[in-house]
Design a protein around this motif. Structure first.
Motif, PDB file in Angstrom:
ATOM      1  N   PRO A  83      -8.543 -38.955  -7.463  1.00 35.82           N
ATOM      2  CA  PRO A  83      -7.964 -37.944  -8.351  1.00 35.82           C
ATOM      3  C   PRO A  83      -8.881 -37.641  -9.536  1.00 35.82           C
ATOM      4  O   PRO A  83      -9.761 -38.435  -9.879  1.00 35.82           O
ATOM      5  N   SER A  84      -8.672 -36.490 -10.161  1.00 41.84           N
ATOM      6  CA  SER A  84      -9.429 -36.128 -11.351  1.00 41.84           C
ATOM      7  C   SER A  84      -8.973 -36.990 -12.513  1.00 41.84           C
ATOM      8  O   SER A  84      -7.786 -37.227 -12.706  1.00 41.84           O
ATOM      9  N   SER A  85      -9.933 -37.458 -13.316  1.00 36.65           N
ATOM     10  CA  SER A  85      -9.578 -38.336 -14.418  1.00 36.65           C
ATOM     11  C   SER A  85      -9.704 -37.648 -15.772  1.00 36.65           C
ATOM     12  O   SER A  85      -9.168 -38.139 -16.754  1.00 36.65           O
ATOM     13  N   PHE A  86     -10.403 -36.531 -15.868  1.00 40.92           N
ATOM     14  CA  PHE A  86     -10.614 -35.806 -17.122  1.00 40.92           C
ATOM     15  C   PHE A  86     -11.182 -36.725 -18.199  1.00 40.92           C
ATOM     16  O   PHE A  86     -10.739 -36.724 -19.341  1.00 40.92           O
ATOM     17  N   LEU A  87     -12.178 -37.508 -17.844  1.00 39.22           N
ATOM     18  CA  LEU A  87     -12.774 -38.461 -18.768  1.00 39.22           C
ATOM     19  C   LEU A  87     -13.450 -37.751 -19.940  1.00 39.22           C
ATOM     20  O   LEU A  87     -13.349 -38.193 -21.081  1.00 39.22           O
ATOM     21  N   GLY A  88     -14.123 -36.638 -19.682  1.00 39.30           N
ATOM     22  CA  GLY A  88     -14.775 -35.894 -20.758  1.00 39.30           C
ATOM     23  C   GLY A  88     -13.782 -35.364 -21.773  1.00 39.30           C
ATOM     24  O   GLY A  88     -14.009 -35.420 -22.986  1.00 39.30           O
ATOM     25  N   LEU A  89     -12.657 -34.857 -21.287  1.00 40.61           N
ATOM     26  CA  LEU A  89     -11.617 -34.345 -22.187  1.00 40.61           C
ATOM     27  C   LEU A  89     -10.998 -35.470 -22.999  1.00 40.61           C
ATOM     28  O   LEU A  89     -10.773 -35.315 -24.207  1.00 40.61           O
ATOM     29  N   GLU A  90     -10.758 -36.606 -22.370  1.00 40.13           N
ATOM     30  CA  GLU A  90     -10.204 -37.747 -23.095  1.00 40.13           C
ATOM     31  C   GLU A  90     -11.182 -38.260 -24.145  1.00 40.13           C
ATOM     32  O   GLU A  90     -10.776 -38.679 -25.233  1.00 40.13           O
ATOM     33  N   ALA A  91     -12.477 -38.250 -23.839  1.00 41.05           N
ATOM     34  CA  ALA A  91     -13.476 -38.707 -24.809  1.00 41.05           C
ATOM     35  C   ALA A  91     -13.559 -37.736 -25.991  1.00 41.05           C
ATOM     36  O   ALA A  91     -13.713 -38.152 -27.141  1.00 41.05           O
ATOM     37  N   MET A  92     -13.445 -36.438 -25.712  1.00 43.35           N
ATOM     38  CA  MET A  92     -13.549 -35.448 -26.784  1.00 43.35           C
ATOM     39  C   MET A  92     -12.324 -35.477 -27.696  1.00 43.35           C
ATOM     40  O   MET A  92     -12.442 -35.357 -28.911  1.00 43.35           O
ATOM     41  N   THR A  93     -11.137 -35.643 -27.127  1.00 41.83           N
ATOM     42  CA  THR A  93      -9.918 -35.635 -27.937  1.00 41.83           C
ATOM     43  C   THR A  93      -9.594 -36.996 -28.550  1.00 41.83           C
ATOM     44  O   THR A  93      -8.731 -37.086 -29.409  1.00 41.83           O
ATOM     45  N   GLY A  94     -10.252 -38.048 -28.107  1.00 40.88           N
ATOM     46  CA  GLY A  94      -9.996 -39.375 -28.653  1.00 40.88           C
ATOM     47  C   GLY A  94      -8.849 -40.093 -27.981  1.00 40.88           C
ATOM     48  O   GLY A  94      -8.313 -41.057 -28.525  1.00 40.88           O
ATOM     49  N   ASP A  95      -8.447 -39.647 -26.809  1.00 44.38           N
ATOM     50  CA  ASP A  95      -7.334 -40.271 -26.098  1.00 44.38           C
ATOM     51  C   ASP A  95      -7.754 -41.484 -25.269  1.00 44.38           C
ATOM     52  O   ASP A  95      -6.915 -42.082 -24.594  1.00 44.38           O
ATOM     53  N   LEU A  96      -9.013 -41.862 -25.292  1.00 43.53           N
ATOM     54  CA  LEU A  96      -9.454 -43.030 -24.532  1.00 43.53           C
ATOM     55  C   LEU A  96      -8.860 -44.313 -25.089  1.00 43.53           C
ATOM     56  O   LEU A  96      -8.599 -45.267 -24.353  1.00 43.53           O
ATOM     57  N   ASP A  97      -8.637 -44.342 -26.408  1.00 43.16           N
ATOM     58  CA  ASP A  97      -8.107 -45.551 -27.033  1.00 43.16           C
ATOM     59  C   ASP A  97      -6.596 -45.666 -26.894  1.00 43.16           C
ATOM     60  O   ASP A  97      -6.045 -46.740 -27.056  1.00 43.16           O
ATOM     61  N   GLY A  98      -5.927 -44.561 -26.587  1.00 46.19           N
ATOM     62  CA  GLY A  98      -4.473 -44.585 -26.475  1.00 46.19           C
ATOM     63  C   GLY A  98      -4.022 -45.197 -25.158  1.00 46.19           C
ATOM     64  O   GLY A  98      -4.611 -44.963 -24.106  1.00 46.19           O
ATOM     65  N   PHE A  99      -2.982 -45.995 -25.223  1.00 44.32           N
ATOM     66  CA  PHE A  99      -2.439 -46.640 -24.040  1.00 44.32           C
ATOM     67  C   PHE A  99      -0.955 -46.345 -24.016  1.00 44.32           C
ATOM     68  O   PHE A  99      -0.160 -47.025 -24.645  1.00 44.32           O
ATOM     69  N   GLY A 100      -0.578 -45.286 -23.302  1.00 49.33           N
ATOM     70  CA  GLY A 100       0.803 -44.831 -23.315  1.00 49.33           C
ATOM     71  C   GLY A 100       1.621 -45.374 -22.159  1.00 49.33           C
ATOM     72  O   GLY A 100       1.143 -46.122 -21.309  1.00 49.33           O
ATOM     73  N   PHE A 101       2.880 -44.940 -22.147  1.00 45.59           N
ATOM     74  CA  PHE A 101       3.822 -45.356 -21.123  1.00 45.59           C
ATOM     75  C   PHE A 101       3.340 -44.970 -19.728  1.00 45.59           C
ATOM     76  O   PHE A 101       3.440 -45.741 -18.783  1.00 45.59           O
ATOM     77  N   GLU A 102       2.798 -43.775 -19.592  1.00 36.97           N
ATOM     78  CA  GLU A 102       2.361 -43.291 -18.284  1.00 36.97           C
ATOM     79  C   GLU A 102       1.137 -44.032 -17.749  1.00 36.97           C
ATOM     80  O   GLU A 102       0.843 -43.962 -16.565  1.00 36.97           O
ATOM     81  N   ASP A 103       0.443 -44.755 -18.602  1.00 37.14           N
ATOM     82  CA  ASP A 103      -0.741 -45.477 -18.153  1.00 37.14           C
ATOM     83  C   ASP A 103      -0.400 -46.712 -17.322  1.00 37.14           C
ATOM     84  O   ASP A 103      -1.194 -47.138 -16.491  1.00 37.14           O
ATOM     85  N   TYR A 104       0.753 -47.299 -17.533  1.00 35.86           N
ATOM     86  CA  TYR A 104       1.042 -48.526 -16.783  1.00 35.86           C
ATOM     87  C   TYR A 104       2.352 -48.498 -15.996  1.00 35.86           C
ATOM     88  O   TYR A 104       2.570 -49.348 -15.152  1.00 35.86           O
ATOM     89  N   LEU A 105       3.221 -47.524 -16.226  1.00 36.86           N
ATOM     90  CA  LEU A 105       4.481 -47.522 -15.495  1.00 36.86           C
ATOM     91  C   LEU A 105       4.743 -46.270 -14.665  1.00 36.86           C
ATOM     92  O   LEU A 105       5.656 -46.278 -13.861  1.00 36.86           O
ATOM     93  N   ASN A 106       3.978 -45.221 -14.854  1.00 39.27           N
ATOM     94  CA  ASN A 106       4.348 -43.971 -14.213  1.00 39.27           C
ATOM     95  C   ASN A 106       3.197 -43.407 -13.383  1.00 39.27           C
ATOM     96  O   ASN A 106       2.903 -42.228 -13.454  1.00 39.27           O
TER      97      ASN A 106
END
Length: 139
Positions: A83-106
């Motif tokens: 699947p697409s991970s959108f790593l560049g977008l996450e790096a630009m917006t700063g979402d790489l450090d965020g660990f949300g609900f959807e990261d481990y349960l959804n």
């Protein structure tokens, strides 16, 4: 005569056998009441960041960042096993450090109703040769 009576359902979202029963309530209300508060807070925070960048670096810098965000949000892998991970977008917006609900349960790939994507149909939809969802992954 027979071809006049056939109704093509391909590409229609109101087919309950393919896409499930559609409810208007799901379009209006989020799954949880805190989602709207979280979304509004995130929009206010992004707006404040844009204002600070405009006052600090000028009006062109936030416009360039928005253009980069649009470019990175459109980049996707072809449908298939990875699947697409959108790593560049996450790096630009700063979402790489965020660990949300959807990261481990959804993760939808962990669901028992997951159906792997048909790569050929997905590419036909992306190229405009066929209609319908790119990846109907749930039954």
């Amino acid at each position: 005569m027979d071809s006049e009576k056939i109704i093509s359902l391909e590409g229609r979202r109101d087919d309950p056998l393919r896409y499930g029963i559609h409810g208007v309530k799901s379009d209006i209300i989020e799954a949880h009441p805190l989602q709207s508060a979280y979304r509004d807070a995130k929009l206010r925070e992004e707006d404040m960041k844009k204002k600070v960048l405009t006052h600090t670096y000028g009006a062109a810098f936030p416009m360039k960042m928005e253009l980069d965000r649009q470019i990175l949000s459109k980049f996707q892998r072809p449908p298939g096993a990875i699947p697409s991970s959108f790593l560049g977008l996450e790096a630009m917006t700063g979402d790489l450090d965020g660990f949300g609900f959807e990261d481990y349960l959804n993760d939808p790939r962990d669901s028992e109703s997951f159906r792997p994507a048909d790569m050929h149909h997905g590419m036909e939809v992306r190229l405009g040769l066929s209609k319908g969802p790119t990846c109907p992954s749930f039954m």
